[in-house]
Design an enzyme around this catalytic site. Structure first.
Site, PDB file in Angstrom:
ATOM      1  N   LYS A  52       0.690  -1.089   0.190  1.00 18.95           N
ATOM      2  CA  LYS A  52      -0.147   0.214  -0.064  1.00 18.95           C
ATOM      3  C   LYS A  52       0.870   1.420  -0.024  1.00 18.95           C
ATOM      4  CE  LYS A  52      -3.794  -2.412   2.276  1.00 18.95           C
ATOM      5  NZ  LYS A  52      -4.540  -2.883   3.662  1.00 18.95           N
ATOM      6  N   GLN A  96      -4.303  -1.552   9.700  1.00 17.28           N
ATOM      7  CA  GLN A  96      -4.272  -2.958   9.127  1.00 17.28           C
ATOM      8  C   GLN A  96      -4.827  -4.016  10.128  1.00 17.28           C
ATOM      9  OE1 GLN A  96      -3.189  -3.625   5.936  1.00 17.28           O
ATOM     10  NE2 GLN A  96      -3.751  -5.627   6.224  1.00 17.28           N
ATOM     11  N   ASP A 119     -10.682   2.992   4.140  1.00 17.18           N
ATOM     12  CA  ASP A 119     -10.996   1.614   3.957  1.00 17.18           C
ATOM     13  C   ASP A 119     -12.584   1.002   3.940  1.00 17.18           C
ATOM     14  OD1 ASP A 119      -9.334  -0.288   3.596  1.00 17.18           O
ATOM     15  OD2 ASP A 119      -8.313  -0.267   5.838  1.00 17.18           O
TER      16      ASP A 119
END
Ligand code: NAP
Length: 294
Positions: A52, A96, A119
């Site tokens: 990412k 994460q 997200d």
């Protein structure tokens, strides 16, 4: 059979984002900035976060990686989230997953400011997506929607069967495919581990989206001739013929299902690369204030 190439499509999206970043620079605007929090040293998580951050560099974004010890307390992690929430330099924040067992994923997710939740995991963004309002849509489902769109897959009036009801893939996917827009307007069946006669249901799918997390679970006898098959699964299997010692496979038995399908995503190179492209796109939207009016 049409191979739905997520690698190629994700590169196209990244080029489009990079072009927009170049324009922003010329306009003297704010360069999008993504922050990622990584707790602990899980190998897969490090790989995902690393990819990412690297993709941010590729498109010209700024990025910040905050690494915290596995032993970090929930309170400490919540404080770091709050600091990033308040930092005007940072547009998007991801934490994460998975997190260590002593930390509540719900509490941490709920702490993220919805305006920075690129997200798309916070209740605010899930609710907005469900209502059809502007929202950050979770990256994997969003990537699938984009693939269907860019490959002109007809969805209106089709029967879409989703296998798996996780919060990050199956459940939002089912909502998106039922929306009154393109891609969408499907009649959707959401299946899970309690579903009876699964194969009878999948055989009626015009569009089959598989997010079950079981290697090569879907076989040709479960698929209708001419179906579009989207394989979300990613599994490493040992393969001594590869330099790395492993290869990646999906939730779908690719060769036999591809012979029956009209279109299919491969693993690797299908849904996976689209997930990062969608995250970058959400971060661009965040920097430009396109989802929540600033
Ligand atoms: P998950 O949270 O483990 O959910 C799996 C779902 O499959 C659950 O809803 C479960 O039902 C259902 N299921 C399990 N056994 C079943 C059966 N026999 N019949 C029907 N349904 C069954 O998985 P996930 O996070 O959604 O991920 C799924 C796969 O996608 C994994 O391989 C993951 O690595 C991969 N993934 C890839 C990406 C990407 O970027 N490409 C992103 C996310 C995930 P219950 O709810 O009843 O338990």
């Amino acid at each position: 059979m049409l191979l739905i190439d997520g690698k190629k499509t994700s590169e196209e999206i990244k080029s489009e984002i990079a072009a927009r970043v170049a324009e922003i620079k010329v306009e003297g605007g704010k360069i999008p900035h993504l922050a990622a929090i990584l707790v602990g040293s899980d190998g897969a998580s490090q790989t995902y976060v690393g990819a990412k951050v690297k993709s941010c560099e590729q498109v010209g974004f700024q990025s910040t990686l905050v690494r915290l010890e596995e032993s970090v307390s929930e309170d400490e992690l919540l404080k770091v989230v709050e600091e990033i929430n308040k930092n005007p330099e940072i547009d998007g924040l991801i934490v994460q997953l998975p997190l260590p067992k002593h930390i509540s994923v719900e509490k941490v997710t709920n702490k993220i400011k919805p305006e920075k939740d690129v997200d798309g995991f916070t209740p605010a963004n899930v609710g907005r997506m469900t209502l059809g309002w502007p929202a950050y849509v979770a990256a994997t489902p969003y990537g699938i929607v984009e693939l269907l769109k860019r490959y002109n897959v007809e969805t209106s009036g089709k029967h879409c069967v989703v296998i798996g009801r996780s919060h990050i893939v199956g459940s939002p996917m089912s909502i998106l495919m039922a929306r009154n827009e393109y891609p969408g307007n499907c009649t959707v069946t959401l299946t899970h581990s309690r579903t009876q006669n699964l194969a009878e249901i999948t055989k009626t799918a015009d569009i089959l989206i598989v997010a079950i997390g079981k290697p090569e679970f879907v076989t040709a006898d479960m698929v209708k001739e001419g179906a579009t098959v989207i394989d979300v699964g990613i599994h490493r299997v040992e393969d001594s013929s590869k330099k790395s010692g492993f290869r990646l496979i999906g939730d779908v038995k690719f060769d036999e299902v591809a012979a029956k399908a009209s279109a299919i995503t491969p693993v690797p190179g299908g849904v996976g690369p689209m997930t990062i492209a969608s995250l970058l796109y959400n971060t661009l939207l965040a920097a430009e204030g396109k989802v929540y009016a600033k």
